[in-house]
Design a protein around this motif. Structure first.
Motif, short mmCIF file in Angstrom:
data_model
loop_
_atom_site.label_atom_id
_atom_site.label_comp_id
_atom_site.label_asym_id
_atom_site.label_seq_id
_atom_site.Cartn_x
_atom_site.Cartn_y
_atom_site.Cartn_z
N VAL A 19 0.74 -1.28 -0.11
CA VAL A 19 -0.02 0.08 0.01
C VAL A 19 0.87 1.18 0.02
CG1 VAL A 19 -1.60 1.55 1.27
CG2 VAL A 19 -2.10 -1.24 1.29
N ASP A 20 0.70 2.07 -0.91
CA ASP A 20 1.64 3.41 -1.13
C ASP A 20 1.25 4.32 0.05
OD1 ASP A 20 2.46 2.54 -3.45
OD2 ASP A 20 1.12 3.67 -4.81
N HIS A 21 2.47 5.05 0.51
CA HIS A 21 2.14 6.31 1.61
C HIS A 21 2.85 7.40 0.97
CE1 HIS A 21 2.27 8.06 5.44
NE2 HIS A 21 3.37 8.35 5.46
N VAL A 22 2.30 8.36 1.15
CA VAL A 22 2.91 9.56 0.88
C VAL A 22 2.99 10.59 1.98
CG1 VAL A 22 3.14 11.78 -0.51
CG2 VAL A 22 2.52 9.45 -1.55
N GLY A 23 4.05 11.05 2.56
CA GLY A 23 4.16 11.81 3.73
C GLY A 23 5.19 11.53 4.60
N PRO A 24 5.49 12.07 5.91
CA PRO A 24 6.39 11.58 6.79
C PRO A 24 6.40 10.07 6.95
CG PRO A 24 5.07 13.43 7.67
CD PRO A 24 4.17 12.92 6.49
N TYR A 25 7.79 9.73 6.84
CA TYR A 25 8.03 8.19 7.03
C TYR A 25 7.47 7.70 8.31
CZ TYR A 25 11.10 7.97 2.85
OH TYR A 25 11.54 8.21 1.62
N PRO A 26 7.61 8.47 9.48
CA PRO A 26 6.94 7.64 10.71
C PRO A 26 5.33 7.53 10.63
CG PRO A 26 8.59 9.39 11.35
CD PRO A 26 8.39 9.36 9.79
N GLN A 27 4.60 7.85 9.80
CA GLN A 27 3.31 7.75 9.56
C GLN A 27 3.07 6.73 8.77
OE1 GLN A 27 1.46 11.57 8.78
NE2 GLN A 27 2.41 12.61 10.57
N ILE A 28 4.04 6.02 8.21
CA ILE A 28 3.66 4.64 7.40
C ILE A 28 2.97 3.72 7.95
CG2 ILE A 28 5.62 3.50 8.06
CD1 ILE A 28 5.82 2.78 4.97
N GLY A 29 2.65 3.80 9.49
CA GLY A 29 1.90 2.89 10.09
C GLY A 29 0.26 2.65 9.40
N LYS A 30 -0.36 4.13 9.01
CA LYS A 30 -1.66 4.03 8.44
C LYS A 30 -1.68 2.98 7.22
CE LYS A 30 -1.27 8.58 8.98
NZ LYS A 30 -1.61 10.02 8.57
N ALA A 31 -0.59 3.13 6.61
CA ALA A 31 -0.50 2.29 5.22
C ALA A 31 -0.50 0.72 5.71
CB ALA A 31 0.57 2.55 4.59
N PHE A 32 0.35 0.32 6.64
CA PHE A 32 0.33 -1.01 7.18
C PHE A 32 -1.15 -1.24 7.57
CE2 PHE A 32 4.91 -0.57 7.10
CZ PHE A 32 5.15 -1.84 6.85
N ASP A 33 -1.92 -0.33 8.51
CA ASP A 33 -3.20 -0.66 8.93
C ASP A 33 -4.07 -1.12 7.76
OD1 ASP A 33 -2.20 -0.36 11.58
OD2 ASP A 33 -2.98 1.58 11.63
N ALA A 34 -4.08 -0.28 6.57
CA ALA A 34 -4.88 -0.58 5.31
C ALA A 34 -4.40 -1.88 4.86
CB ALA A 34 -4.71 0.60 4.32
N LEU A 35 -3.08 -2.34 4.71
CA LEU A 35 -2.76 -3.34 4.21
C LEU A 35 -3.19 -4.64 4.89
CD1 LEU A 35 -1.16 -4.98 2.02
CD2 LEU A 35 1.04 -4.47 3.47
N PHE A 36 -3.14 -4.56 6.22
CA PHE A 36 -3.28 -5.66 7.30
C PHE A 36 -4.86 -5.92 6.97
CE2 PHE A 36 1.10 -5.47 8.41
CZ PHE A 36 1.29 -6.72 8.68
N GLY A 37 -5.72 -4.55 6.76
CA GLY A 37 -7.02 -4.87 6.83
C GLY A 37 -7.40 -5.68 5.62
N TRP A 38 -6.83 -5.11 4.43
CA TRP A 38 -7.35 -5.88 3.11
C TRP A 38 -6.73 -7.23 3.18
CZ3 TRP A 38 -4.83 -8.65 -0.72
CH2 TRP A 38 -5.69 -8.60 -1.71
N LEU A 39 -5.44 -7.56 3.81
CA LEU A 39 -5.19 -9.06 3.95
C LEU A 39 -6.08 -9.69 4.86
CD1 LEU A 39 -1.42 -8.52 4.44
CD2 LEU A 39 -2.23 -9.53 2.69
N ALA A 40 -6.50 -9.34 5.98
CA ALA A 40 -7.49 -9.80 6.78
C ALA A 40 -8.60 -10.39 6.05
CB ALA A 40 -7.87 -9.08 8.20
#
Length: 160
Positions: A19-40
């Protein structure tokens, strides 16, 4: 100064669901949340999957709001043809080859200092050059069940 050890590791090409993320690197957790939600949702969560963040830009050169990264996973098995990739998930490719690998132990907030040392000290003294390809981090444990001081992250920098 913290003692750090870098190993050169040959990495095979990697294909990630991401999942793409644009913005501060420390905020990539939002993209991981979206990815894990899709995987689930697609019953693709697996204990042996590798969790990887891909980082395309140098934060000392690129405006923080424009930094590009991807939250990714490498599944232990191929995705079945019956699963159709749908936004926000896509496939990302990491090139194979030699990588400088630094194991970082501690909170993600300390990763910037590890990168500064890896690029500013080790790379300069190593006689090697960074390839024109993104670096990536592999997260060997999870902040969901690991104290920040005990997090283990491998920082992988592609080499020429």
């Amino acid at each position: 100064m913290t003692m750090r050890e870098v190993v050169i590791r040959h990495v095979e090409p990697i294909e990630l669901l991401s999942v793409d993320h644009v913005g501060p690197y420390p905020q990539i957790g939002k993209a991981f949340d979206a990815l894990f939600g899709w995987l689930a949702k697609h019953n693709l969560l697996a204990a042996q999957m590798r969790v990887i963040g891909v980082y395309y830009d140098d934060p000392s050169v690129v405006e923080e709001s424009a930094l590009r990264s991807k939250a990714g996973v490498l599944l232990p098995h191929p995705v079945q043809a019956s699963v159709t990739l749908s936004p926000p998930v896509s496939v990302a490719h990491l090139k194979g080859g030699d990588y400088a690998v630094l194991e970082h132990r501690g909170p993600y907030s300390d990763l910037r200092a590890a990168y500064d040392w890896l690029y500013g000290t080790w790379l300069v003294q190593s006689g090697r050059k960074a390839a024109d390809a993104p670096s990536f981090e592999e997260y060997l444990n999870s902040p969901k069940d690991t104290a920040p001081a005990d997090l283990i992250t491998e920082i992988c920098v592609p080499l020429v």
